[in-house]
Design a protein around this motif. Sequence first.
Motif, PDB file in Angstrom:
ATOM      1  N   LYS A   1      14.206   9.506   7.289  1.00  6.86           N
ATOM      2  CA  LYS A   1      14.881   8.943   6.123  1.00  6.86           C
ATOM      3  C   LYS A   1      15.399   7.543   6.426  1.00  6.86           C
ATOM      4  O   LYS A   1      15.283   6.635   5.589  1.00  6.86           O
ATOM      5  CB  LYS A   1      16.027   9.855   5.678  1.00  6.86           C
ATOM      6  N   TRP A   2      15.960   7.356   7.616  1.00 10.09           N
ATOM      7  CA  TRP A   2      16.427   6.010   7.990  1.00 10.09           C
ATOM      8  C   TRP A   2      15.265   5.034   8.037  1.00 10.09           C
ATOM      9  O   TRP A   2      15.370   3.900   7.527  1.00 10.09           O
ATOM     10  CB  TRP A   2      17.116   6.045   9.361  1.00 10.09           C
ATOM     11  N   ALA A   3      14.145   5.441   8.637  1.00 11.09           N
ATOM     12  CA  ALA A   3      12.998   4.555   8.796  1.00 11.09           C
ATOM     13  C   ALA A   3      12.424   4.141   7.440  1.00 11.09           C
ATOM     14  O   ALA A   3      12.099   2.967   7.228  1.00 11.09           O
ATOM     15  CB  ALA A   3      11.923   5.235   9.641  1.00 11.09           C
ATOM     16  N   ILE A   4      12.301   5.094   6.524  1.00  6.87           N
ATOM     17  CA  ILE A   4      11.785   4.760   5.193  1.00  6.87           C
ATOM     18  C   ILE A   4      12.720   3.777   4.494  1.00  6.87           C
ATOM     19  O   ILE A   4      12.280   2.790   3.898  1.00  6.87           O
ATOM     20  CB  ILE A   4      11.602   6.033   4.347  1.00  6.87           C
ATOM     21  N   GLY A   5      14.022   4.025   4.586  1.00  7.36           N
ATOM     22  CA  GLY A   5      14.984   3.098   4.001  1.00  7.36           C
ATOM     23  C   GLY A   5      14.902   1.714   4.622  1.00  7.36           C
ATOM     24  O   GLY A   5      15.036   0.698   3.923  1.00  7.36           O
ATOM     25  N   SER A   6      14.646   1.662   5.938  1.00  5.75           N
ATOM     26  CA  SER A   6      14.536   0.382   6.638  1.00  5.75           C
ATOM     27  C   SER A   6      13.300  -0.398   6.199  1.00  5.75           C
ATOM     28  O   SER A   6      13.337  -1.621   6.064  1.00  5.75           O
ATOM     29  CB  SER A   6      14.490   0.612   8.151  1.00  5.75           C
ATOM     30  N   ILE A   7      12.201   0.318   5.972  1.00  5.33           N
ATOM     31  CA  ILE A   7      10.986  -0.331   5.490  1.00  5.33           C
ATOM     32  C   ILE A   7      11.222  -0.929   4.103  1.00  5.33           C
ATOM     33  O   ILE A   7      10.870  -2.077   3.822  1.00  5.33           O
ATOM     34  CB  ILE A   7       9.813   0.668   5.436  1.00  5.33           C
ATOM     35  N   LEU A   8      11.824  -0.142   3.229  1.00  4.25           N
ATOM     36  CA  LEU A   8      12.028  -0.579   1.848  1.00  4.25           C
ATOM     37  C   LEU A   8      12.977  -1.764   1.749  1.00  4.25           C
ATOM     38  O   LEU A   8      12.884  -2.566   0.815  1.00  4.25           O
ATOM     39  CB  LEU A   8      12.559   0.587   1.012  1.00  4.25           C
ATOM     40  N   SER A   9      13.898  -1.882   2.712  1.00  4.18           N
ATOM     41  CA  SER A   9      14.874  -2.982   2.678  1.00  4.18           C
ATOM     42  C   SER A   9      14.519  -4.109   3.649  1.00  4.18           C
ATOM     43  O   SER A   9      15.273  -5.072   3.778  1.00  4.18           O
ATOM     44  CB  SER A   9      16.274  -2.444   3.011  1.00  4.18           C
ATOM     45  N   TRP A  10      13.370  -4.002   4.308  1.00  7.03           N
ATOM     46  CA  TRP A  10      12.944  -5.000   5.305  1.00  7.03           C
ATOM     47  C   TRP A  10      12.730  -6.354   4.654  1.00  7.03           C
ATOM     48  O   TRP A  10      12.151  -6.456   3.575  1.00  7.03           O
ATOM     49  CB  TRP A  10      11.665  -4.522   5.977  1.00  7.03           C
ATOM     50  N   ARG A  11      13.186  -7.416   5.334  1.00  4.66           N
ATOM     51  CA  ARG A  11      12.980  -8.775   4.862  1.00  4.66           C
ATOM     52  C   ARG A  11      12.419  -9.613   6.009  1.00  4.66           C
ATOM     53  O   ARG A  11      13.067  -9.787   7.029  1.00  4.66           O
ATOM     54  CB  ARG A  11      14.305  -9.396   4.370  1.00  4.66           C
ATOM     55  N   ASN A  12      11.221 -10.100   5.832  1.00  2.00           N
ATOM     56  CA  ASN A  12      10.620 -10.967   6.847  1.00  2.00           C
ATOM     57  C   ASN A  12       9.700 -11.985   6.196  1.00  2.00           C
ATOM     58  O   ASN A  12       8.815 -11.636   5.417  1.00  2.00           O
ATOM     59  CB  ASN A  12       9.821 -10.162   7.875  1.00  2.00           C
ATOM     60  N   GLU A  13       9.902 -13.260   6.526  1.00  2.00           N
ATOM     61  CA  GLU A  13       9.067 -14.339   6.018  1.00  2.00           C
ATOM     62  C   GLU A  13       8.441 -15.138   7.148  1.00  2.00           C
ATOM     63  O   GLU A  13       7.863 -16.207   6.920  1.00  2.00           O
ATOM     64  CB  GLU A  13       9.901 -15.267   5.122  1.00  2.00           C
ATOM     65  N   ILE A  14       8.557 -14.629   8.375  1.00  2.00           N
ATOM     66  CA  ILE A  14       8.069 -15.347   9.554  1.00  2.00           C
ATOM     67  C   ILE A  14       6.849 -14.649  10.140  1.00  2.00           C
ATOM     68  O   ILE A  14       6.869 -13.434  10.350  1.00  2.00           O
ATOM     69  CB  ILE A  14       9.167 -15.444  10.634  1.00  2.00           C
ATOM     70  N   LYS A  15       5.798 -15.407  10.410  1.00  2.00           N
ATOM     71  CA  LYS A  15       4.629 -14.877  11.094  1.00  2.00           C
ATOM     72  C   LYS A  15       4.693 -15.313  12.556  1.00  2.00           C
ATOM     73  O   LYS A  15       4.534 -16.500  12.855  1.00  2.00           O
ATOM     74  CB  LYS A  15       3.336 -15.384  10.453  1.00  2.00           C
ATOM     75  N   PRO A  16       4.949 -14.396  13.467  1.00  2.00           N
ATOM     76  CA  PRO A  16       5.046 -14.774  14.885  1.00  2.00           C
ATOM     77  C   PRO A  16       3.742 -15.384  15.390  1.00  2.00           C
ATOM     78  O   PRO A  16       2.657 -15.083  14.884  1.00  2.00           O
ATOM     79  CB  PRO A  16       5.337 -13.436  15.583  1.00  2.00           C
ATOM     80  N   LYS A  17       3.845 -16.213  16.408  1.00  2.00           N
ATOM     81  CA  LYS A  17       2.642 -16.824  16.970  1.00  2.00           C
ATOM     82  C   LYS A  17       1.795 -15.756  17.662  1.00  2.00           C
ATOM     83  O   LYS A  17       2.312 -14.733  18.134  1.00  2.00           O
ATOM     84  CB  LYS A  17       3.014 -17.924  17.963  1.00  2.00           C
ATOM     85  N   ASN A  18       0.500 -16.020  17.708  1.00  2.00           N
ATOM     86  CA  ASN A  18      -0.449 -15.114  18.363  1.00  2.00           C
ATOM     87  C   ASN A  18      -0.389 -13.698  17.793  1.00  2.00           C
ATOM     88  O   ASN A  18      -0.495 -12.710  18.521  1.00  2.00           O
ATOM     89  CB  ASN A  18      -0.225 -15.078  19.880  1.00  2.00           C
ATOM     90  N   LEU A  19      -0.237 -13.622  16.474  1.00  2.00           N
ATOM     91  CA  LEU A  19      -0.219 -12.326  15.797  1.00  2.00           C
ATOM     92  C   LEU A  19      -1.607 -12.003  15.259  1.00  2.00           C
ATOM     93  O   LEU A  19      -2.253 -12.852  14.629  1.00  2.00           O
ATOM     94  CB  LEU A  19       0.775 -12.341  14.640  1.00  2.00           C
ATOM     95  N   ILE A  20      -2.063 -10.786  15.507  1.00  2.00           N
ATOM     96  CA  ILE A  20      -3.338 -10.312  14.987  1.00  2.00           C
ATOM     97  C   ILE A  20      -3.070  -9.094  14.108  1.00  2.00           C
ATOM     98  O   ILE A  20      -2.414  -8.140  14.525  1.00  2.00           O
ATOM     99  CB  ILE A  20      -4.312  -9.933  16.131  1.00  2.00           C
ATOM    100  N   HIS A  21      -3.598  -9.137  12.900  1.00  2.00           N
ATOM    101  CA  HIS A  21      -3.393  -8.057  11.930  1.00  2.00           C
ATOM    102  C   HIS A  21      -4.719  -7.351  11.673  1.00  2.00           C
ATOM    103  O   HIS A  21      -5.682  -7.966  11.223  1.00  2.00           O
ATOM    104  CB  HIS A  21      -2.833  -8.657  10.629  1.00  2.00           C
TER     105      HIS A  21
END
Length: 230
Positions: A151-171
Amino acid sequence: MNAYFISGLGADKRIFSRLRLNESINIIHINWITPLKNESLKDYADRLSQVIDVNLPFALVGVSFGGMIAIEISKILNPVSTIIISSAVFSSDLPLLYRLAGKLNLVKFIPAWLLKSSNKLTQNFFFGTKSESEKMLLGRIISDTDPTFLKWAIGSILSWRNEIKPKNLIHIHGTADRILYSKSAQPDFMIENGTHFMVYQQADEISKVIDNVVLSERDCHIPLINRNSQ
């Protein structure tokens, strides 16, 4: 090269059991720790990162929720590469329904036991499990998941805020992912017919990508250029 693996929401290292990586890659699985009351995903990632040996070059590999954790850790530490699988780079890449649920804080009204429920709909449609062995593994993972953590993890995902793409990131993402889908996302590698369970289902293909990324960094020490950043 040390490679720290972070599993998906509520899952554990069993999700990576079919990966076959180059023997020079030292796989280290990071285990979940108990979240603090009202702890953010960012702060949780900071505490989780304390098990990483920063005196040696290392890579991060995270799947689903673990990918978001890996992104937050990579913003704190300095991995040679960060690989996220079936995950999201930016919070704006999360499905609109998730973001709306986060703003309304709907997860607090849902019983933890209900979030843990596993049925044919969640297995076949959302996760894309096909064989009996896949369904059994997913069922065991869900059954073993602590409901409070979930339940905590789902809440954390829904409220997550990120606008930064770290260097050397592969998706790495699958074309048939029904859980974390986004028209705005630009993965570096698309796995044809890959579901949210593809790290297990299509492990051979994903193993090759991880080998290529991690070993390129180890051997060349040249920053990897993402396809979509060119």
